[in-house]
Design a protein around this motif. Structure first.
Motif, mmCIF file in Angstrom:
data_model
loop_
_atom_site.group_PDB
_atom_site.id
_atom_site.type_symbol
_atom_site.label_atom_id
_atom_site.label_comp_id
_atom_site.label_asym_id
_atom_site.label_seq_id
_atom_site.Cartn_x
_atom_site.Cartn_y
_atom_site.Cartn_z
ATOM 1 N N TYR A 104 -3.383 9.573 7.857
ATOM 2 C CA TYR A 104 -2.656 8.373 8.286
ATOM 3 C C TYR A 104 -3.659 7.327 8.763
ATOM 4 C CZ TYR A 104 1.715 10.954 8.058
ATOM 5 O OH TYR A 104 2.791 11.668 7.614
ATOM 6 N N PRO A 105 -3.767 6.190 8.052
ATOM 7 C CA PRO A 105 -4.733 5.164 8.440
ATOM 8 C C PRO A 105 -4.483 4.593 9.839
ATOM 9 C CG PRO A 105 -3.847 4.747 6.239
ATOM 10 C CD PRO A 105 -3.050 5.864 6.836
ATOM 11 N N SER A 106 -3.240 4.665 10.320
ATOM 12 C CA SER A 106 -2.921 4.131 11.650
ATOM 13 C C SER A 106 -1.700 4.850 12.197
ATOM 14 C CB SER A 106 -2.630 2.626 11.565
ATOM 15 O OG SER A 106 -1.375 2.418 10.918
ATOM 16 N N LYS A 107 -1.478 4.687 13.486
ATOM 17 C CA LYS A 107 -0.287 5.329 14.057
ATOM 18 C C LYS A 107 0.985 4.622 13.595
ATOM 19 C CE LYS A 107 -0.342 2.936 18.541
ATOM 20 N NZ LYS A 107 -0.192 3.108 19.978
ATOM 21 N N GLN A 108 0.869 3.358 13.121
ATOM 22 C CA GLN A 108 2.029 2.667 12.553
ATOM 23 C C GLN A 108 2.548 3.412 11.317
ATOM 24 O OE1 GLN A 108 -0.554 0.988 13.787
ATOM 25 N NE2 GLN A 108 0.377 -0.435 15.246
ATOM 26 N N HIS A 109 1.627 4.006 10.547
ATOM 27 C CA HIS A 109 2.059 4.775 9.375
ATOM 28 C C HIS A 109 2.867 6.006 9.789
ATOM 29 C CE1 HIS A 109 -0.989 2.327 7.327
ATOM 30 N NE2 HIS A 109 -0.311 2.595 6.225
ATOM 31 N N LEU A 110 2.470 6.625 10.882
ATOM 32 C CA LEU A 110 3.241 7.759 11.415
ATOM 33 C C LEU A 110 4.626 7.299 11.854
ATOM 34 C CD1 LEU A 110 0.678 9.746 13.590
ATOM 35 C CD2 LEU A 110 2.212 10.738 11.913
ATOM 36 N N LEU A 111 4.662 6.164 12.583
ATOM 37 C CA LEU A 111 5.944 5.630 13.060
ATOM 38 C C LEU A 111 6.846 5.282 11.886
ATOM 39 C CD1 LEU A 111 7.765 4.623 15.372
ATOM 40 C CD2 LEU A 111 6.556 2.432 15.247
ATOM 41 N N LEU A 112 6.289 4.638 10.879
ATOM 42 C CA LEU A 112 7.081 4.279 9.701
ATOM 43 C C LEU A 112 7.647 5.530 9.036
ATOM 44 C CD1 LEU A 112 8.126 2.194 7.682
ATOM 45 C CD2 LEU A 112 5.949 2.414 6.456
ATOM 46 N N ASP A 113 6.846 6.571 8.941
ATOM 47 C CA ASP A 113 7.300 7.829 8.364
ATOM 48 C C ASP A 113 8.533 8.353 9.103
ATOM 49 O OD1 ASP A 113 6.835 9.507 6.262
ATOM 50 O OD2 ASP A 113 5.247 10.658 7.209
ATOM 51 N N LEU A 114 8.495 8.301 10.425
ATOM 52 C CA LEU A 114 9.601 8.805 11.242
ATOM 53 C C LEU A 114 10.847 7.928 11.102
ATOM 54 C CD1 LEU A 114 7.527 9.684 14.425
ATOM 55 C CD2 LEU A 114 8.649 11.315 12.898
ATOM 56 N N ILE A 115 10.659 6.618 11.065
ATOM 57 C CA ILE A 115 11.801 5.704 10.952
ATOM 58 C C ILE A 115 12.419 5.791 9.558
ATOM 59 C CG2 ILE A 115 12.511 3.277 10.988
ATOM 60 C CD1 ILE A 115 10.505 2.863 13.290
ATOM 61 N N GLU A 116 11.571 5.926 8.531
ATOM 62 C CA GLU A 116 12.099 6.102 7.178
ATOM 63 C C GLU A 116 12.902 7.406 7.090
ATOM 64 O OE1 GLU A 116 8.604 5.794 4.662
ATOM 65 O OE2 GLU A 116 9.266 3.807 4.008
ATOM 66 N N MET A 146 0.847 -1.187 0.000
ATOM 67 C CA MET A 146 0.000 0.000 0.000
ATOM 68 C C MET A 146 0.886 1.241 0.000
ATOM 69 S SD MET A 146 -2.670 0.913 3.004
ATOM 70 C CE MET A 146 -2.689 2.535 3.658
ATOM 71 N N PRO A 147 0.672 2.171 -0.911
ATOM 72 C CA PRO A 147 1.546 3.346 -0.969
ATOM 73 C C PRO A 147 1.415 4.205 0.284
ATOM 74 C CG PRO A 147 -0.353 3.633 -2.413
ATOM 75 C CD PRO A 147 -0.416 2.231 -1.891
ATOM 76 N N MET A 148 2.523 4.822 0.632
ATOM 77 C CA MET A 148 2.538 5.671 1.826
ATOM 78 C C MET A 148 1.655 6.892 1.606
ATOM 79 S SD MET A 148 4.101 5.605 4.713
ATOM 80 C CE MET A 148 4.128 6.700 6.105
ATOM 81 N N PRO A 149 0.774 7.221 2.558
ATOM 82 C CA PRO A 149 -0.043 8.419 2.378
ATOM 83 C C PRO A 149 0.831 9.663 2.356
ATOM 84 C CG PRO A 149 -0.297 7.518 4.590
ATOM 85 C CD PRO A 149 0.525 6.535 3.814
ATOM 86 N N GLU A 150 0.337 10.714 1.734
ATOM 87 C CA GLU A 150 1.098 11.963 1.710
ATOM 88 C C GLU A 150 1.293 12.456 3.133
ATOM 89 O OE1 GLU A 150 -0.523 14.976 -0.734
ATOM 90 O OE2 GLU A 150 -0.789 13.651 -2.455
ATOM 91 N N ARG A 151 2.484 12.998 3.391
ATOM 92 C CA ARG A 151 2.743 13.518 4.731
ATOM 93 C C ARG A 151 1.773 14.646 5.035
ATOM 94 N NH1 ARG A 151 8.448 12.362 3.651
ATOM 95 N NH2 ARG A 151 9.230 11.068 5.339
ATOM 96 N N CYS A 152 1.172 14.562 6.196
ATOM 97 C CA CYS A 152 0.259 15.606 6.653
ATOM 98 C C CYS A 152 1.085 16.857 6.932
ATOM 99 C CB CYS A 152 -0.450 15.116 7.913
ATOM 100 S SG CYS A 152 -1.399 16.354 8.777
ATOM 101 N N SER A 153 0.693 17.988 6.365
ATOM 102 C CA SER A 153 1.483 19.209 6.558
ATOM 103 C C SER A 153 1.541 19.584 8.029
ATOM 104 C CB SER A 153 0.901 20.352 5.734
ATOM 105 O OG SER A 153 -0.432 20.605 6.119
ATOM 106 N N ARG A 154 0.453 19.327 8.736
ATOM 107 C CA ARG A 154 0.430 19.641 10.160
ATOM 108 C C ARG A 154 1.377 18.712 10.922
ATOM 109 N NH1 ARG A 154 -3.591 22.641 13.316
ATOM 110 N NH2 ARG A 154 -4.774 22.955 11.417
ATOM 111 N N PHE A 155 1.462 17.449 10.465
ATOM 112 C CA PHE A 155 2.405 16.516 11.080
ATOM 113 C C PHE A 155 3.829 17.008 10.879
ATOM 114 C CE2 PHE A 155 5.292 12.880 10.297
ATOM 115 C CZ PHE A 155 5.440 12.487 11.613
ATOM 116 N N ALA A 156 4.134 17.490 9.663
ATOM 117 C CA ALA A 156 5.474 18.005 9.392
ATOM 118 C C ALA A 156 5.789 19.174 10.323
ATOM 119 C CB ALA A 156 5.585 18.428 7.934
ATOM 120 N N GLU A 157 4.783 20.005 10.555
ATOM 121 C CA GLU A 157 4.969 21.186 11.407
ATOM 122 C C GLU A 157 5.199 20.787 12.864
ATOM 123 O OE1 GLU A 157 2.414 25.172 12.658
ATOM 124 O OE2 GLU A 157 1.740 23.924 10.985
#
Length: 201
Positions: A49-61, A1-12
């Protein structure tokens, strides 16, 4: 499943999310708390982000991308092989100061990802470890298993070293010098032919 676009607020608010995960532990943080941290409603966060795992993956990547980028810069600057290990050690110490929460999450919480996400992280880590081996000129006669074990050991030394002296109130220069000596001694010994892991027949 492709990674969702980074939430701009998450980036902030990325640093707040990092600190929340790293300080409380990934398993102790719920989506509602994450949404509050980002100033979003839970439903809005799920849209990005469908789940908090997607957020974690974003940070680890993000962490491994920065490590690989750092290795690339060192490889271009340090022409002599003897200069690469000291530069690698210093770069890891500096990166640990700049990204302490990332280091903690990558080492402690990668197992919280699903199998597909963990496979992506393993691929990034292997890419990083192979780059380390190439930069340090580890002999290929070790065989594939021996090379991978050596790369993994060197990566663990570089990434765990900054925590060794955390409880000791040393000046930055003194601490870095001590860590550089410890890590370089360990890596140089590890790379000696008689001490390198034997290849599995």
């Amino acid at each position: 499943m492709p990674m969702p676009e980074r939430c701009s607020r998450f980036a902030e608010y990325r640093d707040k999310v990092l600190e929340l995960f790293a300080s409380k532990g990934f398993g102790q943080v719920g989506m509602r708390e994450l949404a509050t941290c980002l100033g979003l409603s839970p439903g809005s966060l799920y849209h990005h982000y469908p789940s908090k795992q997607h957020l974690l993956l974003d940070l680890i990547e993000e962490f491994y991308e920065e490590l690989l980028s750092t290795l690339g810069r060192i490889d271009q600057k340090a022409s002599a092989k003897r200069d690469k290990l000291p530069n690698l050690i210093r770069a890891h110490l500096n990166l640990h100061r700049e990204m302490p929460w990332h280091f903690r999450l990558a080492e402690r919480d990668s197992g919280c990802l699903n199998e597909e996400q963990q496979a992506r992280v393993r691929l990034l880590r292997e890419q990083y470890e192979r780059k380390l081996l190439k930069m340090l000129g580890v002999p290929s006669r070790l065989g594939e298993q021996g090379l991978m074990a050596t790369g993994h050991a060197i990566a663990n030394l570089l990434n765990s070293a900054p925590g060794w002296l955390a409880a000791h109130p040393l000046e930055d220069v003194q601490r870095d010098e001590l860590l550089e000596n410890l890590v370089s001694g360990a890596v140089e010994r590890l790379l000696r032919p008689s001490c390198a892991p034997r290849a599995v027949a």
